[in-house]
Design a protein around this motif. Structure first.
Motif, PDB file in Angstrom:
ATOM      1  N   ASP A 171      -7.522  12.314 -30.246  1.00 27.84           N
ATOM      2  CA  ASP A 171      -6.284  12.787 -29.715  1.00 27.84           C
ATOM      3  C   ASP A 171      -5.816  13.840 -29.087  1.00 27.84           C
ATOM      4  O   ASP A 171      -6.114  14.544 -27.997  1.00 27.84           O
ATOM      5  N   ILE A 172      -6.229  14.798 -30.294  1.00 28.27           N
ATOM      6  CA  ILE A 172      -5.976  16.791 -29.764  1.00 28.27           C
ATOM      7  C   ILE A 172      -6.376  16.760 -29.254  1.00 28.27           C
ATOM      8  O   ILE A 172      -6.077  17.846 -28.424  1.00 28.27           O
ATOM      9  N   GLN A 173      -8.313  17.055 -29.080  1.00 28.65           N
ATOM     10  CA  GLN A 173      -9.099  17.289 -28.130  1.00 28.65           C
ATOM     11  C   GLN A 173      -8.562  16.127 -26.913  1.00 28.65           C
ATOM     12  O   GLN A 173      -9.562  16.625 -25.583  1.00 28.65           O
ATOM     13  N   ALA A 174      -9.007  15.259 -27.247  1.00 31.12           N
ATOM     14  CA  ALA A 174      -8.326  14.810 -26.241  1.00 31.12           C
ATOM     15  C   ALA A 174      -7.747  15.054 -24.508  1.00 31.12           C
ATOM     16  O   ALA A 174      -7.562  15.550 -23.596  1.00 31.12           O
ATOM     17  N   ILE A 175      -6.143  15.835 -25.485  1.00 30.77           N
ATOM     18  CA  ILE A 175      -5.559  16.712 -24.168  1.00 30.77           C
ATOM     19  C   ILE A 175      -5.902  17.716 -24.320  1.00 30.77           C
ATOM     20  O   ILE A 175      -5.585  17.786 -23.223  1.00 30.77           O
ATOM     21  N   ILE A 176      -6.997  18.256 -24.585  1.00 25.42           N
ATOM     22  CA  ILE A 176      -7.579  19.986 -24.163  1.00 25.42           C
ATOM     23  C   ILE A 176      -8.096  19.420 -22.753  1.00 25.42           C
ATOM     24  O   ILE A 176      -8.150  19.725 -22.097  1.00 25.42           O
ATOM     25  N   ASN A 177      -8.845  18.311 -23.444  1.00 18.20           N
ATOM     26  CA  ASN A 177     -10.055  17.908 -22.712  1.00 18.20           C
ATOM     27  C   ASN A 177      -9.246  17.151 -20.682  1.00 18.20           C
ATOM     28  O   ASN A 177      -9.450  17.664 -20.099  1.00 18.20           O
ATOM     29  N   ASN A 210       6.852  15.217 -33.346  1.00 17.92           N
ATOM     30  CA  ASN A 210       5.876  15.194 -32.875  1.00 17.92           C
ATOM     31  C   ASN A 210       5.518  15.430 -31.612  1.00 17.92           C
ATOM     32  O   ASN A 210       5.556  14.860 -30.308  1.00 17.92           O
ATOM     33  N   VAL A 211       5.570  16.870 -31.613  1.00 23.44           N
ATOM     34  CA  VAL A 211       4.968  17.541 -30.009  1.00 23.44           C
ATOM     35  C   VAL A 211       3.405  18.130 -30.082  1.00 23.44           C
ATOM     36  O   VAL A 211       3.490  17.956 -29.068  1.00 23.44           O
ATOM     37  N   LEU A 212       2.635  17.600 -30.472  1.00 24.46           N
ATOM     38  CA  LEU A 212       1.451  17.498 -30.338  1.00 24.46           C
ATOM     39  C   LEU A 212       0.664  16.528 -29.893  1.00 24.46           C
ATOM     40  O   LEU A 212       0.175  15.675 -30.613  1.00 24.46           O
ATOM     41  N   ASN A 213       1.803  15.995 -28.321  1.00 19.80           N
ATOM     42  CA  ASN A 213       1.251  14.367 -27.979  1.00 19.80           C
ATOM     43  C   ASN A 213       0.904  14.305 -26.291  1.00 19.80           C
ATOM     44  O   ASN A 213       0.837  15.695 -25.961  1.00 19.80           O
ATOM     45  N   VAL A 214       0.726  13.585 -25.693  1.00 17.80           N
ATOM     46  CA  VAL A 214       0.036  13.541 -24.012  1.00 17.80           C
ATOM     47  C   VAL A 214       1.201  13.866 -23.511  1.00 17.80           C
ATOM     48  O   VAL A 214       1.407  15.056 -23.184  1.00 17.80           O
ATOM     49  N   GLU A 217       4.762  20.798 -20.995  1.00 15.85           N
ATOM     50  CA  GLU A 217       4.378  22.422 -20.730  1.00 15.85           C
ATOM     51  C   GLU A 217       3.380  22.608 -19.764  1.00 15.85           C
ATOM     52  O   GLU A 217       4.259  23.879 -19.309  1.00 15.85           O
ATOM     53  N   PHE A 218       2.375  22.188 -19.759  1.00 16.14           N
ATOM     54  CA  PHE A 218       1.609  22.455 -18.394  1.00 16.14           C
ATOM     55  C   PHE A 218       2.555  21.825 -16.820  1.00 16.14           C
ATOM     56  O   PHE A 218       2.262  23.070 -16.235  1.00 16.14           O
TER      57      PHE A 218
END
Length: 339
Positions: free
Chosen positions: A222-228, A167-171, A177-178
């Motif tokens: 949640d994914i969109q929130a991560i982008i924002n 589950n790497v698509l999390n906060v 990564e950033f």
């Protein structure tokens, strides 16, 4: 001259002892290190001269090409690739060998044995973090290493095993990564390859959003929130490095995927406020300002208000407002509603 075997063993032992954590590696001037010293170590930080590293590389290369293809000693070849990539970050053969080994682990990992893939993937990520974020000018901007990181994320970390996935698509994972991109961008300013990796990371997130909603809507949100949230972090980094054109270019790219208009507006407002307050002259910053203020698709109805603020700043008519005048002329010529 330092014996090749001693140099290789010292550096390899350090990597093996710290394979599960991020270390910091620095190349030291020969004048600061005595001839009989292999490494200078302070906890998880080491310093090594180019001469000693070259000796270790020669031994690593010998080990690798003797062991490559011989399964009983594959582990020795794998160890050698760490030193090979530290010395020559564009060594494709070494990078591809590491990929093949991870694919082999992935193919063999099923059910309970999936933990072996988790461990191998995490160790690979720590190794990449160590090289890409250390004060190593050439390595931190290595296209080979950044491509290897993307391959690791998209093929191993994201897909996992046939029976389960990470589950790497999390906060926390995206934040990490950033963090790597930010630090690499500080080690090597205008680090195009690091920011290109960030673009590909955003592409992965956007693709996840566009997939059929076979999961709960909460996951999609949640994914969109991560982008924002990530866009705000990128904005903060850019404001700390206002001359870095690669960072501003990425922020402009990222704004297209921020779905919340208040977030986009806050980012642009914050950038414009500080630009005016500090009277910044950086060309890369002003390219961002003029591009985003000319694009009504990003700011929607708020575009004219920002342009008006820029006119007020320009009216001060001093040497610091020249970039604002140039930006306003550009905006009038290039206004568009397309991203």
């Amino acid at each position: 001259m330092v014996p090749k075997t001693h140099a290789y063993d010292a550096l390899n032992d350090f990597f093996k002892a710290h394979e599960n954590i991020v270390v910091e590696i620095e190349i030291l001037p020969s004048a600061l290190v005595s001839d009989d010293t292999l490494l200078l170590q302070d906890g998880i930080n080491i310093g090594i001269t180019k001469k000693v590293l070259a000796q270790a590389y020669l031994k690593a290369r010998t080990v690798f090409f003797l062991q490559d293809g011989s399964s009983p000693s594959e582990a020795l070849a794998f160890e050698a690739t760490r030193i090979m990539l530290l010395f020559d970050s564009e060594h494709l053969t070494a990078a591809n060998f590491r990929k093949r080994r991870l694919v082999s682990v992935q193919n063999e990992a099923t059910g309970a044995s999936a933990n072996s893939l988790v461990a191998a993937a995490q160790q690979e990520l720590q190794f990449l973090n160590s090289i890409l974020t250390s004060p190593l000018h050439r390595q931190s901007k290595s296209p080979t290493l950044w491509h290897h990181r993307y391959w690791l994320f998209s093929n191993i970390l994201l897909n996992g095993t046939p029976s389960s996935s990470f589950n790497v698509l999390n906060v926390s994972a995206i934040k990490a990564e950033f963090d790597a991109v930010f630090k690499a961008g500080e080690q090597h300013p205008k680090n195009y390859y690091a920011w290109q990796y960030a673009r590909r990371l955003i592409d992965i997130l956007v693709s996840a959003l566009r997939k059929p909603k076979d999961q709960s809507s909460q996951v999609q949100i949640d994914i969109q929130a991560i982008i924002n949230a990530s866009s705000m972090r990128v904005k903060d980094w850019c404001l700390r490095h206002p001359s870095d054109t690669s960072g501003w270019s990425f922020l402009l790219f990222m704004l297209r995927y921020v779905d919340a208009l208040p977030t986009r507006t806050d980012i642009v407002s914050n950038v414009l406020d500080l630009t005016i307050a500090f009277r910044w002259q950086h060309e890369s910053l002003w390219v961002f300002v003029r591009t985003v203020l000319s694009n009504s698709a990003i700011l929607v109805d708020g575009q004219d208000l920002f342009v008006e603020r820029l006119y007020k700043y320009e009216n001060q008519r001093d040497s610091y407002t020249a970039p604002a005048s140039a930006a306003l002329r550009w905006i009038e010529t290039n206004k568009t509603a397309d991203p």
